[in-house]
Design an enzyme around this catalytic site. Structure first.
Site, short mmCIF file in Angstrom:
data_model
loop_
_atom_site.label_atom_id
_atom_site.label_comp_id
_atom_site.label_asym_id
_atom_site.label_seq_id
_atom_site.Cartn_x
_atom_site.Cartn_y
_atom_site.Cartn_z
CB CYS A 173 -32.92 27.54 71.15
SG CYS A 173 -31.99 26.03 71.38
CD GLU B 242 -29.17 27.14 77.89
OE1 GLU B 242 -29.36 28.10 77.12
OE2 GLU B 242 -28.12 26.97 78.51
CE LYS C 153 -44.53 19.71 81.71
NZ LYS C 153 -44.90 19.07 80.47
CD GLU D 254 -37.14 32.00 70.49
OE1 GLU D 254 -36.07 31.42 70.32
OE2 GLU D 254 -37.84 31.86 71.52
#
Ligand SMILES: NC(=O)C1=CN([C@@H]2O[C@H](COP(=O)(O)OP(=O)(O)OC[C@H]3O[C@@H](n4cnc5c(N)ncnc54)[C@H](O)[C@@H]3O)[C@@H](O)[C@H]2O)C=CC1
Ligand SMILES: O=Cc1ccc(S(=O)(=O)O)cc1
Length: 478
Positions: free
Chosen positions: A281, A247, A172, A380
């Site tokens: 990331c 992750e 997906k 973040e």
């Protein structure tokens, strides 16, 4: 407008709805329309994967290796075309897109070799006349849920080990970037693997992703994306006993010490913070600089940042493409306002840019005089926004670097072997870089972090077998 369908049980299955895939460099450019699947598509894809699993799991590893090698070869042969599609749908520059497509090709070829090397152990039993064998078997049907920032490399680095070790897959991809995932699925569909071994279901995360996570016949979920969604998935997987690997975010520190090579420190900080529009990331958004070099570092950063060319991802000479979406742009600009209101000095950039085409452009932003507890240094942002934190010495730099709920990657710029060695040992991150950008990793070694960044076994390299296999211990009476 061309329409692209889901791949379920070896068939291209029409969607009840399609949604347009827009170019973030030029909102007037629609790449194509992609099927929006629903829970029934997930049901069919999981059933197809279940049906294909026994033969794939026990079949010839040579056939698996050949299929993965063929997929890798085709990606490499088409890296220019795939990299261009990637840049067009995600906003990474074309050279970055081609680099990512190349990485995806190499990943498939690496795992074509790895599936031939899957080894076990034979040990003597502590009892007489008994042999003990330890082997690894596939987990079953795995659901792979991937983000928008690496539209071909992250699907590749989950699909390749999953298939190499005998699992069947339902992928997906992120709704924002279905183009590369569809192109990859089309290549996989012609690789010689049996129908149902690999399935693609595109659509909303809350629908398709959630249906995969809830499905009793999905045995493992590998996810990359936001912390909030990742943690929710982990809770559901634990409830139903699924294997799970996450992750998630990062707030990666780049330390610059007084003894650093200034030009090198500036270059790697600019690379870490702003290239790929800061949407990695592994990007560094906290530049932690000791006081002796601080003023020179800020001046040199301003000078270097003035040379960054923001522009259309496909245009020659562009260094930094657009932000990927309207909501991400609003988030980035919002954090620029938060930084100002928290009292940090906006040294460079941070404004929305109007260029030749309507796209999500912004000038990379650098804050100086920022405090380690400001929101811009704790949350973040996931865009071209970085802040500099002044510290007294190495000890304070290390403590500040580790003072975060995340722990994906961390870097140090120094000419001191003593500090480099100490930092490698004491950084609380999964990946540590010395005189290199925090972003920029190899495809054949473990990837992953600590604390809030990652959960479960590492991805990549031979360590990937930990997640995509399950261990069996067999005893035989001689
Ligand atoms: N660590 C990383 O590599 C990434 C981190 N992010 C972070 O996440 C923020 C938001 O980006 P998004 O694309 O919205 O990330 P997200 O976490 O919402 O999406 C990641 C994937 O999960 C799927 N998903 C969403 N909701 C789900 C659910 N309830 N159940 C199962 N699957 C679901 C999405 O469709 C996508 O395929 C970014 O601003 C950034 O901070 C985003 C992309 C990559
Ligand atoms: O595929 C995921 C991925 C690929 C590359 C990088 S990095 O930019 O090299 O750090 C990070 C994640």
């Amino acid at each position: 407008m061309q329409q692209h369908d889901n791949l379920i049980g070896g068939e291209w299955v029409k969607g009840k709805r399609y949604s347009p895939n827009l170019n973030p460099s030029n909102l007037g450019d629609t790449i194509a329309e992609y099927a929006q699947g629903d829970a029934a598509d997930v049901e069919a894809a999981v059933a197809a994967a279940m049906a294909a699993f026994p033969a794939w799991a026990t079949g010839s590893v040579q056939a698996r290796s050949d299929a993965l090698d063929k997929i890798g070869n085709e990606i490499l042969a088409r890296k220019e075309e795939l990299g261009t599609l990637l840049a067009r749908e995600e906003g990474k520059t074309k050279p970055e897109g081609i680099g990512e497509a190349t990485r995806a090709g190499h990943i498939f070829k690496f795992f074509a070799g790895e599936c031939l090397r899957l080894a076990g152990e034979v040990l003597p039993s502590v009892r007489p006349n008994i042999g003990v064998e330890i082997t690894r078997e596939p987990v079953g049907v795995v659901g792979l849920i991937t983000p928008w920032n690496f539209p071909i490399a992250i699907p590749a680095w989950k699909i390749a080990p999953a298939l190499a070790f005998g699992n069947c897959v339902v992928l997906k991809p992120a709704d924002l970037v279905p183009g590369c995932a569809w192109a990859l699925a089309e290549i996989i569909s012609r690789s010689g693997i049996a129908p149902g071994v690999f399935n693609l279901v595109m659509g909303r995360g809350s629908v398709i992703g959630n249906a995969l996570v809830q499905h009793p016949n999905v045995h493992a979920i590998s996810f990359t994306g936001s912390v909030g969604v990742g943690r929710g998935i982990a809770v559901e997987c634990v409830k139903s006993g699924k294997k799970v690997q996450l992750e998630m975010g990062g707030k990666n520190p780049q330390v610059v010490l007084d003894d650093a090579d200034l030009a090198q420190a500036v270059e790697l900080s600019v690379q870490s913070a702003f290239y790929s529009t800061g949407q990695r990331c592994t990007a560094s958004s906290r530049l932690i600089v000791t006081e002796g070099i601080y003023p020179k570092f800020i001046e040199a950063m301003k000078e270097r940042m003035a040379k960054i060319k923001v522009g259309d991802a496909l245009a020659q000479g562009t260094d930094v493409g657009p932000v990927s979406s309207q909501s991400q742009l609003e988030q980035d600009l919002g954090y620029v306002e938060i930084g100002k209101s928290e009292g940090a000095t906006l040294a460079v950039g941070g404004e929305r840019l109007t260029l030749g085409t309507e796209g999500y452009y912004m000038a990379p932003a650098l804050f100086s005089d920022s405090g380690k507890d400001m929101r811009i240094n704790r949350e973040e942002i996931f865009g071209p926004v970085a802040s500099v934190i002044r510290v007294k010495n190495y000890e304070e730099a290390l403590a500040t670097a580790n003072d975060t709920e995340f722990g994906l990657s961390a870097g140090i710029a120094t000419t001191s072997l003593k500090y480099a060695t100490h930092f490698k040992r004491h950084s609380q991150a999964g990946m540590v870089m010395v005189n290199l950008p925090t972003a920029g990793v190899d495809y054949h070694v473990p990837f992953g972090g600590r604390k809030g960044s990652s959960y479960g076994p590492r991805e990549q390299g031979r360590y990937a077998q930990e997640f995509f296999t399950t261990v069996k211990t067999a005893y035989t009476l001689a």
